[in-house]
Enzyme design. Sequence first.
Site, short mmCIF file in Angstrom:
data_model
loop_
_atom_site.label_atom_id
_atom_site.label_comp_id
_atom_site.label_asym_id
_atom_site.label_seq_id
_atom_site.Cartn_x
_atom_site.Cartn_y
_atom_site.Cartn_z
N LYS A 175 2.53 9.80 11.91
CA LYS A 175 2.62 8.40 11.54
C LYS A 175 3.08 7.90 12.85
O LYS A 175 3.92 8.34 13.65
CB LYS A 175 3.82 8.27 10.17
CG LYS A 175 4.34 6.75 10.14
CD LYS A 175 5.48 6.73 9.17
CE LYS A 175 6.18 5.44 9.17
NZ LYS A 175 7.33 5.26 8.38
N GLU A 232 17.31 -2.94 6.33
CA GLU A 232 17.54 -1.84 6.16
C GLU A 232 18.91 -1.37 7.00
O GLU A 232 18.96 -1.90 8.06
CB GLU A 232 16.33 -1.11 7.14
CG GLU A 232 16.13 0.31 7.25
CD GLU A 232 15.03 1.14 7.24
OE1 GLU A 232 14.98 2.28 7.20
OE2 GLU A 232 13.92 0.19 7.24
N GLU A 263 -0.10 -7.38 6.25
CA GLU A 263 1.35 -7.04 5.81
C GLU A 263 2.20 -7.62 7.01
O GLU A 263 3.50 -8.17 6.83
CB GLU A 263 1.67 -5.47 5.74
CG GLU A 263 2.97 -5.25 5.61
CD GLU A 263 2.97 -3.47 5.56
OE1 GLU A 263 4.19 -2.86 6.05
OE2 GLU A 263 2.12 -2.98 5.13
N GLU A 267 4.12 7.59 3.92
CA GLU A 267 4.98 6.91 4.85
C GLU A 267 6.51 7.02 4.61
O GLU A 267 7.15 7.34 5.48
CB GLU A 267 4.49 5.49 4.99
CG GLU A 267 5.14 4.41 5.95
CD GLU A 267 4.75 3.25 5.95
OE1 GLU A 267 5.55 2.28 6.57
OE2 GLU A 267 3.75 3.11 5.26
#
Length: 419
Positions: free
Chosen positions: A181, A226, A405, A270
């Site tokens: 990733k 986050e 996105e 992910e």
Amino acid sequence: MTVSVAWDAPDPLPGPLVVRTVEVSDPGPLAARLPRGPVAAWLRRGEGMVAWGRTARVRPGGGADRFDAATRSLAALADRAEVHDPLEVPGSGLVAFGSFTFDPADAGSVLEVPAAVLGRRGGRAWFTTIGAHPAAPPAPLVDAPRPPGPLRWSPGARTAEQWRGAVAAAVARIRSGGLDKVVMARDLLARADAPIDERALLDRLARRHPDCYTFAVDGLVGATPELLVRRSGRSVEALVLAGTSPRGAGPSEDRALAERLAASAKDAEEHRYAVESVRTALAPLCADLDIADRPRLLRLANVQHLATPVHGTLAADRTALSVAAALHPTAAVCGTPTPAALEAIRELEGMGRGRYAGPVGWVDQRGDGEWGIALRCAHIDGPTARLFAGCGIVADSDPAAELAEADNKFRVMADALTG
């Protein structure tokens, strides 16, 4: 590596550094108390801190030890401080706000000790002055912050088409092996006719995104969803986010998008990489660590994420900043394996991230603090704002979908800038 400390007073300060915290009545919306000038903030659901003025600034330069260098400089400052803090709650007393570069090769990290701090937590409010001379408690603003006015928009380092090509190159690299990733980011530029007032952005972000952490440090302003780490005593917690879907136009579409996100193998992959990177970093530091088995859905104003809460107990005394240093960079903002992902970012993104996607937050003299990841943000420099957005790329990623996105993630700061 050279560490510099800039003082807003004669060097050295005359006598000891005096830090004085007093309890105050409820000040109302914290962002509405900020005066003009250098500001800092960390706000969520009406609680947190705002700060202004600058007593000391540490610029640790580049390198993997930039966190340690900043921590040592703050500890040296604390050693010469006279702290009067009857509240002794997280954030009272001597406190510093910081923002660190994503890439250790980049300079630009900063840790600042403000001159005045206004905070509220758990129904109690306080006012702290830091310096040789006490500051006056804040009064309601008489110079209300103004929106920036008309903006001129332009691409950042890459056009949309160029960035789609970079994502396609990242997918090809993942499919060839050696990389699972990688997070690809892009930037966007906005320019106003006059300097942009950070206070107006903070006010809008805090009101529109109450579940995010609204922050400002040395020109970097945003509202991140986050939480990298919160440390209170030996207790630590984090919230891992990876896997994203837009919100729907109505309840039925919203539910359908949420169900699609929960069933998405691409987003589950992910998210799994992000959780495991946090587990790998925190497990050696903790006597016990509790990570939820399944992600939950976190709904925000414009997007929804897969989210996994993390709770632990530190095995030894570590500051919030040192724990943040151990966690950075997580797979949520870099990729996995980390060295291969960082190499791909350097080769394919075509820009320097600066402090975007790096740790941002605060730490006090007890080591308590909160650090998020600098997402949904912009770097403000006079009349110019540089916005950032990023997407996690895995083998099944579609470049066109990732561009959509990223455009959706730009909306948080674009809306704050435009009204």
